[in-house]
Design a protein around this motif. Structure first.
Motif, mmCIF file in Angstrom:
data_model
loop_
_atom_site.group_PDB
_atom_site.id
_atom_site.type_symbol
_atom_site.label_atom_id
_atom_site.label_comp_id
_atom_site.label_asym_id
_atom_site.label_seq_id
_atom_site.Cartn_x
_atom_site.Cartn_y
_atom_site.Cartn_z
ATOM 1 N N TYR A 216 -22.371 14.868 -36.316
ATOM 2 C CA TYR A 216 -21.716 15.827 -37.210
ATOM 3 C C TYR A 216 -21.579 15.235 -38.611
ATOM 4 C CZ TYR A 216 -17.907 18.450 -39.395
ATOM 5 O OH TYR A 216 -17.144 19.165 -40.276
ATOM 6 N N ASN A 217 -21.076 14.007 -38.693
ATOM 7 C CA ASN A 217 -20.883 13.355 -39.994
ATOM 8 C C ASN A 217 -22.214 13.227 -40.740
ATOM 9 O OD1 ASN A 217 -18.857 12.549 -38.000
ATOM 10 N ND2 ASN A 217 -17.930 11.422 -39.660
ATOM 11 N N THR A 218 -23.254 12.829 -40.027
ATOM 12 C CA THR A 218 -24.578 12.683 -40.630
ATOM 13 C C THR A 218 -25.077 14.029 -41.147
ATOM 14 O OG1 THR A 218 -25.071 10.870 -39.116
ATOM 15 C CG2 THR A 218 -26.945 11.888 -40.218
ATOM 16 N N TYR A 219 -24.900 15.052 -40.327
ATOM 17 C CA TYR A 219 -25.358 16.391 -40.710
ATOM 18 C C TYR A 219 -24.646 16.856 -41.988
ATOM 19 C CZ TYR A 219 -26.716 21.269 -40.438
ATOM 20 O OH TYR A 219 -27.236 22.501 -40.739
ATOM 21 N N ILE A 220 -23.322 16.721 -42.019
ATOM 22 C CA ILE A 220 -22.540 17.177 -43.174
ATOM 23 C C ILE A 220 -22.944 16.414 -44.436
ATOM 24 C CG2 ILE A 220 -20.200 17.368 -44.138
ATOM 25 C CD1 ILE A 220 -20.808 19.409 -41.870
ATOM 26 N N VAL B 196 -30.166 29.672 -42.920
ATOM 27 C CA VAL B 196 -30.226 31.018 -42.373
ATOM 28 C C VAL B 196 -28.871 31.399 -41.764
ATOM 29 C CG1 VAL B 196 -31.060 30.414 -40.055
ATOM 30 C CG2 VAL B 196 -31.682 32.604 -41.064
ATOM 31 N N ALA B 197 -28.106 30.447 -41.348
ATOM 32 C CA ALA B 197 -26.783 30.695 -40.755
ATOM 33 C C ALA B 197 -25.809 31.289 -41.768
ATOM 34 C CB ALA B 197 -26.217 29.403 -40.180
ATOM 35 N N LEU B 198 -26.105 31.171 -43.035
ATOM 36 C CA LEU B 198 -25.198 31.673 -44.072
ATOM 37 C C LEU B 198 -25.493 33.123 -44.454
ATOM 38 C CD1 LEU B 198 -25.084 28.526 -46.401
ATOM 39 C CD2 LEU B 198 -23.510 29.191 -44.539
ATOM 40 N N LYS B 199 -26.544 33.697 -43.879
ATOM 41 C CA LYS B 199 -26.927 35.075 -44.245
ATOM 42 C C LYS B 199 -26.227 36.075 -43.371
ATOM 43 C CE LYS B 199 -31.214 33.713 -46.237
ATOM 44 N NZ LYS B 199 -32.619 33.719 -46.284
ATOM 45 N N ASP C 142 -25.860 14.990 -45.081
ATOM 46 C CA ASP C 142 -27.194 15.419 -45.484
ATOM 47 C C ASP C 142 -27.184 16.848 -46.033
ATOM 48 O OD1 ASP C 142 -28.014 12.933 -44.677
ATOM 49 O OD2 ASP C 142 -28.918 13.615 -42.796
ATOM 50 N N PHE C 143 -26.319 17.696 -45.476
ATOM 51 C CA PHE C 143 -26.186 19.062 -45.975
ATOM 52 C C PHE C 143 -25.782 19.043 -47.451
ATOM 53 C CE2 PHE C 143 -23.655 22.752 -47.088
ATOM 54 C CZ PHE C 143 -24.409 23.819 -46.599
ATOM 55 N N PHE C 144 -24.748 18.261 -47.785
ATOM 56 C CA PHE C 144 -24.270 18.220 -49.169
ATOM 57 C C PHE C 144 -25.241 17.507 -50.106
ATOM 58 C CE2 PHE C 144 -20.015 19.196 -47.369
ATOM 59 C CZ PHE C 144 -19.845 20.396 -48.049
ATOM 60 N N ALA C 145 -26.024 16.588 -49.591
ATOM 61 C CA ALA C 145 -27.028 15.921 -50.426
ATOM 62 C C ALA C 145 -28.079 16.933 -50.902
ATOM 63 C CB ALA C 145 -27.695 14.793 -49.642
ATOM 64 N N ASN C 146 -28.290 17.994 -50.116
ATOM 65 C CA ASN C 146 -29.288 19.002 -50.445
ATOM 66 C C ASN C 146 -28.698 20.317 -50.976
ATOM 67 O OD1 ASN C 146 -32.077 17.997 -49.444
ATOM 68 N ND2 ASN C 146 -30.620 17.344 -47.890
ATOM 69 N N ASN C 147 -27.381 20.439 -50.902
ATOM 70 C CA ASN C 147 -26.732 21.697 -51.288
ATOM 71 C C ASN C 147 -25.423 21.415 -52.013
ATOM 72 O OD1 ASN C 147 -28.467 23.740 -49.700
ATOM 73 N ND2 ASN C 147 -27.896 22.235 -48.151
ATOM 74 N N ASN D 95 -20.038 24.734 -50.027
ATOM 75 C CA ASN D 95 -18.737 24.175 -49.670
ATOM 76 C C ASN D 95 -18.718 23.761 -48.199
ATOM 77 O OD1 ASN D 95 -18.096 26.489 -48.051
ATOM 78 N ND2 ASN D 95 -17.505 27.593 -49.907
ATOM 79 N N LEU D 96 -17.602 23.171 -47.780
ATOM 80 C CA LEU D 96 -17.493 22.656 -46.410
ATOM 81 C C LEU D 96 -17.610 23.775 -45.381
ATOM 82 C CD1 LEU D 96 -17.126 20.246 -44.548
ATOM 83 C CD2 LEU D 96 -14.651 20.471 -44.829
ATOM 84 N N ASP D 97 -17.063 24.946 -45.672
ATOM 85 C CA ASP D 97 -17.193 26.066 -44.728
ATOM 86 C C ASP D 97 -18.667 26.404 -44.488
ATOM 87 O OD1 ASP D 97 -14.471 26.351 -44.336
ATOM 88 O OD2 ASP D 97 -14.244 27.916 -45.853
ATOM 89 N N ASP D 98 -19.464 26.386 -45.563
ATOM 90 C CA ASP D 98 -20.906 26.638 -45.425
ATOM 91 C C ASP D 98 -21.553 25.569 -44.546
ATOM 92 O OD1 ASP D 98 -20.728 28.839 -47.138
ATOM 93 O OD2 ASP D 98 -21.283 27.664 -48.915
#
Length: 191
Positions: free
Chosen positions: A147-151, A188-191, A153-158, A162-165
């Protein structure tokens, strides 16, 4: 793409390992099937996969560590075999390094793999680890903290998200078959 299956004895180990399960789910499965519940997610996952393949119980791999009988530590004291972080160790390092001292993961790993070196060496290494952390842009996150790794990497690209996204994308990703690393397609999960 296959939906995440329910963790039960009808599942094969290959499929089981392709999906993300919470530690709580792994422990519950172990309890229901009389498997040992000790250990981290990685060990529980291996134990369950073995059980799904063979129907046999894979015993826990970790043995209880014997508590340290060191009562006085000096800078010239040698680090003992099977090092265990104790209140005696914590008090020594806080006295030598200051109240900001904490047993970070890198330092604990160093202590556990350097028996025979002195606590003076350990203090020097502690400062080097802090310096490396300060100078490093990307911190390595251990494998069990998906989970920590995913979050991260998510913010490194976006950066604009925000955290909710990030959490929505993580929840989507962990339901999918395969790895749990961030990919742009998870948006796609945000659409």
């Amino acid at each position: 793409m296959m939906e995440r299956p329910i963790l039960n004895t009808q599942l094969d180990s290959k499929t089981f390992k392709e999906f993300y399960y919470l530690k709580e789910e792994l422990v519950n499965f172990c309890r229901e099937n009389n498997l040992p519940t000790s250990g981290g997610k990685i060990e529980l996952t291996e134990r369950i996969a073995y059980f799904l393949d063979t129907g046999k119980v894979l015993p826990p791999t970790k043995t209880k560590r014997k508590a340290s009988n060191i009562t006085v530590i000096t800078k010239d004291t040698e680090i003992e075999n099977n090092f265990v972080c104790s209140e005696t160790h914590r008090a020594f390092f806080k006295e030598q390094i200051g109240s900001s001292f904490s047993f970070n993961v890198a330092f604990q790993k160093w202590l556990k793999s350097n028996a025979g070196k002195t606590y003076r060496d350990a203090i020097d290494v502690y400062y080097k680890i802090l310096e490396e952390k300060k100078n490093s842009k990307v911190k390595k996150i251990d494998r069990q903290f998906e989970y920590n790794t995913y979050i991260r990497d998510f913010f490194a690209n976006n950066k604009e998200k925000n955290l909710d996204d990030a959490i929505k994308c993580w929840k989507y990703k962990k339901q999918l078959q395969g790895h749990n690393k961030y990919e742009k397609s998870d948006l796609v999960a945000l659409k």
